[in-house]
Design an enzyme around this catalytic site. Structure first.
Site, PDB file in Angstrom:
ATOM      1  N   HIS A  73      -0.400  -6.746  -4.483  1.00  0.00           N
ATOM      2  CA  HIS A  73      -1.798  -7.186  -3.098  1.00  0.00           C
ATOM      3  C   HIS A  73      -2.051  -5.516  -3.189  1.00  0.00           C
ATOM      4  CE1 HIS A  73      -3.355 -10.001   0.049  1.00  0.00           C
ATOM      5  NE2 HIS A  73      -4.396  -8.838  -0.487  1.00  0.00           N
ATOM      6  N   HIS A  75      -6.684  -3.744  -2.201  1.00  0.00           N
ATOM      7  CA  HIS A  75      -7.898  -3.558  -2.884  1.00  0.00           C
ATOM      8  C   HIS A  75      -8.381  -2.420  -3.271  1.00  0.00           C
ATOM      9  CE1 HIS A  75      -8.646  -7.521  -0.797  1.00  0.00           C
ATOM     10  NE2 HIS A  75      -7.711  -7.034  -0.195  1.00  0.00           N
ATOM     11  N   LEU A  76      -8.772  -1.859  -4.686  1.00  0.00           N
ATOM     12  CA  LEU A  76      -8.752  -0.812  -5.119  1.00  0.00           C
ATOM     13  C   LEU A  76      -9.950  -0.153  -5.125  1.00  0.00           C
ATOM     14  CD1 LEU A  76      -7.160  -0.337  -8.703  1.00  0.00           C
ATOM     15  CD2 LEU A  76      -6.669   0.547  -5.949  1.00  0.00           C
ATOM     16  N   ASP A 318      -1.360  -5.039   0.623  1.00  0.00           N
ATOM     17  CA  ASP A 318      -2.265  -5.502   1.222  1.00  0.00           C
ATOM     18  C   ASP A 318      -3.061  -4.485   1.801  1.00  0.00           C
ATOM     19  OD1 ASP A 318      -4.714  -6.585   1.775  1.00  0.00           O
ATOM     20  OD2 ASP A 318      -3.745  -7.818   3.643  1.00  0.00           O
TER      21      ASP A 318
END
Ligand code: DOR
Length: 437
Positions: A73, A75-76, A318
């Site tokens: 999980h 976020h790039l 995350d």
């Protein structure tokens, strides 16, 4: 020139591979980017190393040698939010955190709801310092209205679907998403939050939100979402993965469902295992604004219990980068999210292993083979012939989290200044050293 017998040899460390049931001193041999063998420490093993030159040897004496960590999980932010993170910078951060594989979320601009954007991210990841597995959007533009072309996404290599950041509120669409996902043998990853109950919320609904005068998201919003989706998963006989579990009610619902044999898995973040909503009123640090919100101690203790008893399968960061400008505002104006790739291992060691909740083998299992199995990823084990993705950890190294050392483009971590124990020293991706402290 005669080809070398081995390209890289890691010797002297304690090898922990829960998938292989391995946990003792051993030497790891790497050849052509793959794991050639693991040999328990012995005089014979040492003798056979005499022919190697220094550049081929990594001395891991006193260290732990584990399969490359996997974070499902992350976020790039690319495409669209490159000031916060790029595939390249996010993967550099992953390598520094000991992660050799990450699954990236589709809430980019444009959204990863089509083949072109999956391909774009894959192309950006070609020479990156970690493997990137793309998770596609369940619905077009994450709007919750129209299903993405799920078959196309899978054909292009998406390993799962999610509308992360949003709960897929419409149960009919969720039902169909689960049915399609089943056809393509991928899980649906759900951000479980009934958004009617959480509208306008900026933190957990509790004594703390009342005290601070901020609108709270009631824990039951998560429990309702999880319970509904478990019912749909049971009916459709598909695979459901609950992202960032934070409440006692959700943990209990997942526990019951697993007992019944429903195919549900779950993850928890380090911040929901460690922090509570009591932190927010101290400084109103906007890095503490996160969704789902930091909960009460009672909920926090329940997710620890769930992690320990196996209800929660894995730990995921995350990792959610936001720029200084975005976070430099009032608490209730800040976008939710905190970075996590570079602090996860140290936090897990300091707050879960040192406090006696998890053994090293448990923690490694929850950060390697378990996440790999949830998403059918290769890796998660040092088995012979597998890609040589390896993480070397100094288990008791004390260090302080410093913002200027983050490789992530963003610095939004509430753990800056924290003293941790346990640090990644070397990360090897397909036989290539991608991080060395
Ligand atoms: O805190 C969060 N940040 N939660 C989410 O679900 C989305 C994420 C983001 O993209 O920033």
């Amino acid at each position: 020139m005669a080809s070398r017998k081995y390209d890289l040899v890691i010797r002297g460390g304690r090898v922990i591979d829960p998938a292989l049931g391995f946990g003792s001193d051993a030497t790891v041999f790497i050849k052509d980017g793959t794991l050639a063998k693991i040999e328990p420490e012995s005089a014979a093993g040492r003798r056979s190393l005499k022919s190697l030159d220094k550049s081929q040897l990594i001395d891991a004496t006193g260290k732990l040698v584990v399969p490359g960590l996997i974070d499902i999980h992350v976020h790039l932010r690319e495409p669209g939010h490159e000031a916060e993170e790029t595939v390249e910078s996010g993967c550099r951060a992953a390598a520094a955190g000991g992660f050799t594989a990450v699954c990236c979320m589709p809430n980019t601009t444009p959204c990863i709801d089509n083949q072109e954007t999956v391909k774009f991210v894959q192309d950006r990841a070609q020479n990156a310092d970690a493997r990137v597995y793309v998770v596609g959007a369940i619905t077009k533009n994450l709007a919750g209205e129209q299903l993405s072309e799920i078959g196309d996404l899978v054909k292009m290599g998406a390993v799962a679907i999610t509308d992360d950041g949003h709960f897929l509120q419409n149960p009919e669409i969720m039902r169909r998403a689960l049915e399609y996902a089943r056809m393509f043998d991928i899980p649906v990853m759900q951000h479980a939050e009934d958004q009617y109950l959480t509208a306008g919320a900026v933190m957990n609904e509790s004594f703390q939100s009342a005290r601070l005068g901020m609108k709270g998201a009631p824990p039951v919003a998560e429990e309702i979402a999880v319970t509904r989706d478990i019912a749909l998963c049971r009916m459709t006989e598909s695979r459901l993965h609950i992202q960032h579990v934070t409440t006692r009610g959700a943990v209990e619902a997942i526990r019951q469902a697993k007992r019944e044999g429903v195919n549900v898995t779950a993850e928890v973040t380090p911040h929901h295992l460690i922090l509570t909503d009591e932190e927010i009123g101290r400084e109103f640090n906007t890095s503490l604004r996160v969704n789902p919100p930091l909960r009460s101690r009672r909920d926090r203790d329940a997710v620890i219990e769930g992690l320990v008893d196996g209800t929660i399968d894995c730990i995921a960061s995350d990792h959610a980068p936001h720029s200084i400008e975005e976070k430099d505002c009032e608490f209730d104006q800040a976008p939710p999210g905190m970075i996590g790739l570079e602090t996860t291992l140290g936090l897990v060691k300091t707050y879960l292993i040192d406090k006696g909740y998890l053994s090293w083998a448990d923690a490694v299992r929850k950060m390697t083979i378990n996440p790999a199995r949830i998403l059918n990823l290769k890796g998660g084990s040092l088995s012979r012939g597998a890609a040589a993705d390896v993480t070397i950890i100094d288990p008791d190294k004390k260090w302080t989290v410093k913002a200027d050392r983050f490789r992530s483009r963003s610095k939004n971590s509430p753990f800056v200044g924290w003293k941790l124990s346990g640090q990644v020293v070397t990360t090897i991706l397909g036989g290539r050293v991608v991080y060395d402290r």
